[in-house]
Design a protein around this motif. Structure first.
Motif, PDB file in Angstrom:
ATOM      1  N   ARG A  48       0.806  -1.217   0.000  1.00 53.22           N
ATOM      2  CA  ARG A  48       0.000   0.000   0.000  1.00 53.22           C
ATOM      3  C   ARG A  48       0.840   1.269   0.000  1.00 53.22           C
ATOM      4  NH1 ARG A  48      -5.237  -0.895   3.997  1.00 53.22           N
ATOM      5  NH2 ARG A  48      -6.145  -2.659   2.855  1.00 53.22           N
ATOM      6  N   ILE A  49       2.115   1.158   0.381  1.00 53.81           N
ATOM      7  CA  ILE A  49       3.002   2.329   0.417  1.00 53.81           C
ATOM      8  C   ILE A  49       4.127   2.068  -0.579  1.00 53.81           C
ATOM      9  CG2 ILE A  49       4.281   3.930   1.861  1.00 53.81           C
ATOM     10  CD1 ILE A  49       2.915   2.746   4.283  1.00 53.81           C
ATOM     11  N   THR A  50       3.913   2.413  -1.811  1.00 52.74           N
ATOM     12  CA  THR A  50       4.881   2.140  -2.868  1.00 52.74           C
ATOM     13  C   THR A  50       6.199   2.842  -2.586  1.00 52.74           C
ATOM     14  OG1 THR A  50       3.083   1.959  -4.476  1.00 52.74           O
ATOM     15  CG2 THR A  50       5.324   2.260  -5.343  1.00 52.74           C
ATOM     16  N   GLY A  51       7.279   2.087  -2.586  1.00 54.16           N
ATOM     17  CA  GLY A  51       8.608   2.653  -2.407  1.00 54.16           C
ATOM     18  C   GLY A  51       9.088   2.723  -0.974  1.00 54.16           C
ATOM     19  N   PHE A  52       8.251   2.305  -0.007  1.00 56.07           N
ATOM     20  CA  PHE A  52       8.643   2.381   1.402  1.00 56.07           C
ATOM     21  C   PHE A  52       9.217   1.060   1.885  1.00 56.07           C
ATOM     22  CE2 PHE A  52       7.547   1.569   5.884  1.00 56.07           C
ATOM     23  CZ  PHE A  52       8.271   2.584   6.484  1.00 56.07           C
ATOM     24  N   ARG A  53      10.225   1.137   2.746  1.00 58.35           N
ATOM     25  CA  ARG A  53      10.831  -0.058   3.325  1.00 58.35           C
ATOM     26  C   ARG A  53      11.358   0.271   4.707  1.00 58.35           C
ATOM     27  NH1 ARG A  53      15.900  -2.185   3.907  1.00 58.35           N
ATOM     28  NH2 ARG A  53      16.080  -4.474   3.899  1.00 58.35           N
ATOM     29  N   LEU A  54      11.159  -0.663   5.658  1.00 62.53           N
ATOM     30  CA  LEU A  54      11.658  -0.534   7.018  1.00 62.53           C
ATOM     31  C   LEU A  54      12.359  -1.828   7.391  1.00 62.53           C
ATOM     32  CD1 LEU A  54      11.762   1.035   9.743  1.00 62.53           C
ATOM     33  CD2 LEU A  54       9.613  -0.113  10.338  1.00 62.53           C
ATOM     34  N   GLY A  55      13.593  -1.736   7.905  1.00 59.96           N
ATOM     35  CA  GLY A  55      14.367  -2.938   8.186  1.00 59.96           C
ATOM     36  C   GLY A  55      15.090  -2.901   9.521  1.00 59.96           C
ATOM     37  N   LEU A  56      15.270  -4.084  10.100  1.00 59.36           N
ATOM     38  CA  LEU A  56      16.033  -4.282  11.322  1.00 59.36           C
ATOM     39  C   LEU A  56      17.076  -5.363  11.072  1.00 59.36           C
ATOM     40  CD1 LEU A  56      13.056  -4.494  13.851  1.00 59.36           C
ATOM     41  CD2 LEU A  56      14.604  -2.547  13.624  1.00 59.36           C
ATOM     42  N   ALA A  57      18.253  -5.207  11.668  1.00 58.56           N
ATOM     43  CA  ALA A  57      19.295  -6.228  11.545  1.00 58.56           C
ATOM     44  C   ALA A  57      20.108  -6.268  12.835  1.00 58.56           C
ATOM     45  CB  ALA A  57      20.209  -5.949  10.351  1.00 58.56           C
ATOM     46  N   ALA A  58      20.627  -7.445  13.175  1.00 59.29           N
ATOM     47  CA  ALA A  58      21.436  -7.599  14.380  1.00 59.29           C
ATOM     48  C   ALA A  58      22.485  -8.679  14.160  1.00 59.29           C
ATOM     49  CB  ALA A  58      20.560  -7.961  15.579  1.00 59.29           C
ATOM     50  N   LEU A  59      23.650  -8.481  14.752  1.00 59.31           N
ATOM     51  CA  LEU A  59      24.751  -9.440  14.640  1.00 59.31           C
ATOM     52  C   LEU A  59      25.420  -9.584  15.991  1.00 59.31           C
ATOM     53  CD1 LEU A  59      27.363  -9.862  11.862  1.00 59.31           C
ATOM     54  CD2 LEU A  59      28.172  -9.471  14.169  1.00 59.31           C
ATOM     55  N   ALA A  60      25.731 -10.819  16.376  1.00 58.71           N
ATOM     56  CA  ALA A  60      26.463 -11.093  17.611  1.00 58.71           C
ATOM     57  C   ALA A  60      27.663 -11.965  17.284  1.00 58.71           C
ATOM     58  CB  ALA A  60      25.566 -11.788  18.633  1.00 58.71           C
ATOM     59  N   ASP A  64      39.175 -11.758  24.589  1.00 58.50           N
ATOM     60  CA  ASP A  64      38.100 -11.748  23.601  1.00 58.50           C
ATOM     61  C   ASP A  64      37.103 -10.635  23.897  1.00 58.50           C
ATOM     62  OD1 ASP A  64      39.273 -13.881  22.430  1.00 58.50           O
ATOM     63  OD2 ASP A  64      37.804 -15.373  23.116  1.00 58.50           O
ATOM     64  N   TYR A  65      36.600 -10.037  22.805  1.00 57.97           N
ATOM     65  CA  TYR A  65      35.553  -9.030  22.898  1.00 57.97           C
ATOM     66  C   TYR A  65      34.238  -9.621  22.392  1.00 57.97           C
ATOM     67  CZ  TYR A  65      38.884  -5.218  23.697  1.00 57.97           C
ATOM     68  OH  TYR A  65      39.845  -4.390  24.216  1.00 57.97           O
ATOM     69  N   ARG A  66      33.179  -9.381  23.132  1.00 60.39           N
ATOM     70  CA  ARG A  66      31.847  -9.750  22.673  1.00 60.39           C
ATOM     71  C   ARG A  66      31.284  -8.579  21.877  1.00 60.39           C
ATOM     72  NH1 ARG A  66      29.289 -14.058  20.942  1.00 60.39           N
ATOM     73  NH2 ARG A  66      27.019 -14.030  21.344  1.00 60.39           N
ATOM     74  N   GLU A  67      31.005  -8.818  20.607  1.00 63.80           N
ATOM     75  CA  GLU A  67      30.524  -7.766  19.719  1.00 63.80           C
ATOM     76  C   GLU A  67      29.038  -7.960  19.438  1.00 63.80           C
ATOM     77  OE1 GLU A  67      32.068  -5.823  15.612  1.00 63.80           O
ATOM     78  OE2 GLU A  67      31.591  -7.955  15.495  1.00 63.80           O
ATOM     79  N   VAL A  68      28.248  -6.901  19.639  1.00 64.06           N
ATOM     80  CA  VAL A  68      26.822  -6.904  19.318  1.00 64.06           C
ATOM     81  C   VAL A  68      26.532  -5.670  18.468  1.00 64.06           C
ATOM     82  CG1 VAL A  68      24.476  -6.832  20.205  1.00 64.06           C
ATOM     83  CG2 VAL A  68      26.223  -8.143  21.425  1.00 64.06           C
ATOM     84  N   VAL A  69      25.966  -5.895  17.293  1.00 66.29           N
ATOM     85  CA  VAL A  69      25.657  -4.798  16.371  1.00 66.29           C
ATOM     86  C   VAL A  69      24.159  -4.815  16.086  1.00 66.29           C
ATOM     87  CG1 VAL A  69      26.226  -3.699  14.175  1.00 66.29           C
ATOM     88  CG2 VAL A  69      27.914  -5.167  15.308  1.00 66.29           C
ATOM     89  N   GLN A  70      23.540  -3.649  16.126  1.00 67.15           N
ATOM     90  CA  GLN A  70      22.119  -3.539  15.807  1.00 67.15           C
ATOM     91  C   GLN A  70      21.906  -2.340  14.891  1.00 67.15           C
ATOM     92  OE1 GLN A  70      20.072  -2.974  19.580  1.00 67.15           O
ATOM     93  NE2 GLN A  70      22.007  -2.307  20.477  1.00 67.15           N
ATOM     94  N   THR A  71      21.027  -2.512  13.909  1.00 70.73           N
ATOM     95  CA  THR A  71      20.822  -1.489  12.895  1.00 70.73           C
ATOM     96  C   THR A  71      19.336  -1.327  12.606  1.00 70.73           C
ATOM     97  OG1 THR A  71      22.942  -2.060  11.861  1.00 70.73           O
ATOM     98  CG2 THR A  71      21.408  -0.766  10.543  1.00 70.73           C
ATOM     99  N   LEU A  72      18.915  -0.072  12.441  1.00 65.01           N
ATOM    100  CA  LEU A  72      17.561   0.262  12.022  1.00 65.01           C
ATOM    101  C   LEU A  72      17.666   1.119  10.767  1.00 65.01           C
ATOM    102  CD1 LEU A  72      14.467   0.485  12.445  1.00 65.01           C
ATOM    103  CD2 LEU A  72      14.929   2.503  13.871  1.00 65.01           C
ATOM    104  N   SER A  73      16.976   0.721   9.704  1.00 64.63           N
ATOM    105  CA  SER A  73      17.051   1.455   8.444  1.00 64.63           C
ATOM    106  C   SER A  73      15.660   1.658   7.875  1.00 64.63           C
ATOM    107  CB  SER A  73      17.916   0.700   7.426  1.00 64.63           C
ATOM    108  OG  SER A  73      17.351  -0.565   7.122  1.00 64.63           O
TER     109      SER A  73
END
Length: 230
Positions: free
Chosen positions: A154-166, A175-184
């Motif tokens: 219904r919303i042509t051209g719109f996109r919303l995304g989430l991503a996470a990496l551990a 050792d380092y514990r790495e956590v990455v989170q992204t909102l686009s």
């Protein structure tokens, strides 16, 4: 940027990609005496029967930064002159993990919401910023990557995304514990282009709990000229 593809059947394919770059003295990528570098970017075998499921095994992109997932390497096709700082490759001084060694499954769920998912398990990077750890290292700690996005009809051209990496990164001090989170999010329709992305990385030294936080974001607003100026 050199790449090759192979289509073995309707379901099986492969892709290989390598980057050859001239490193200028004093640049972000100048880390030694070599000034011509060859970097293996992607090398994977893929299986896909439909849009609902695609499986890749090998060295793939993490997609943790949506800018790179949309147009990896294709600077000529992007709106801006250069990439945002969070989208820089590791060998260019970028801090975000852009490569992944292991298995990756992704696909689209039928329906008006336009849901797309992704799940990856394998190895992240090693001690060096541009080094993706090899599975034979002694203290193997699997990396997990998740992504989810919607693009409603219904919303042509719109996109919303989430991503996470551990992941766990080996270092001389521990050792380092790495956590990455992204909102686009993005909206591209006609001559209007709106894009925005925010990402945060947490690195916690497991020996003493010291935590380091890195954040990055960008906002892109552009409009194509009309008429003869288009």
């Amino acid at each position: 940027d050199l790449y090759a593809t192979a289509q073995f059947s309707d379901s099986w394919s492969a892709l290989g990609e390598a980057l050859v770059q001239q490193v200028g003295r004093g640049s972000d990528a100048d880390v030694g005496s070599k000034h011509v570098e060859v970097e293996l970017e992607r090398l994977y075998l893929a299986y896909s029967r439909s849009d609902a499921l695609r499986i890749e095994a090998g060295r793939v992109n993490t997609g943790i930064v949506d800018w790179n997932e949309r147009g990896f390497r294709s600077r000529f096709l992007q709106t801006t002159i250069d990439v945002p700082s969070i989208a820089r490759r590791q060998e260019q001084g970028g801090a975000w993990p852009l490569h992944f060694l292991g298995g990756w499954a992704s696909g689209s769920i039928p329906g008006p919401a336009g849901v797309h998912y992704g799940l990856g398990i394998g190895e992240g990077r090693g001690q060096a910023r541009d080094d993706v750890a090899v599975l034979t290292r002694g203290n193997i700690s699997p990396a997990v990557l998740l992504s989810l996005s919607i693009a409603p009809e219904r919303i042509t051209g719109f996109r919303l995304g989430l991503a996470a990496l551990a992941d766990t990164i080996p270092a001389t001090e521990g050792d380092y514990r790495e956590v990455v989170q992204t909102l686009s999010t993005s909206y591209v329709n006609g001559g209007l282009e709106l894009r925005s992305e925010w990402s945060r990385m947490d690195h916690r030294l497991q020996s003493n709990g010291a935590t380091y936080v890195t954040e990055g974001w960008y906002l892109l607003v552009s409009s194509r000229l009309r008429g003869r100026l288009k």
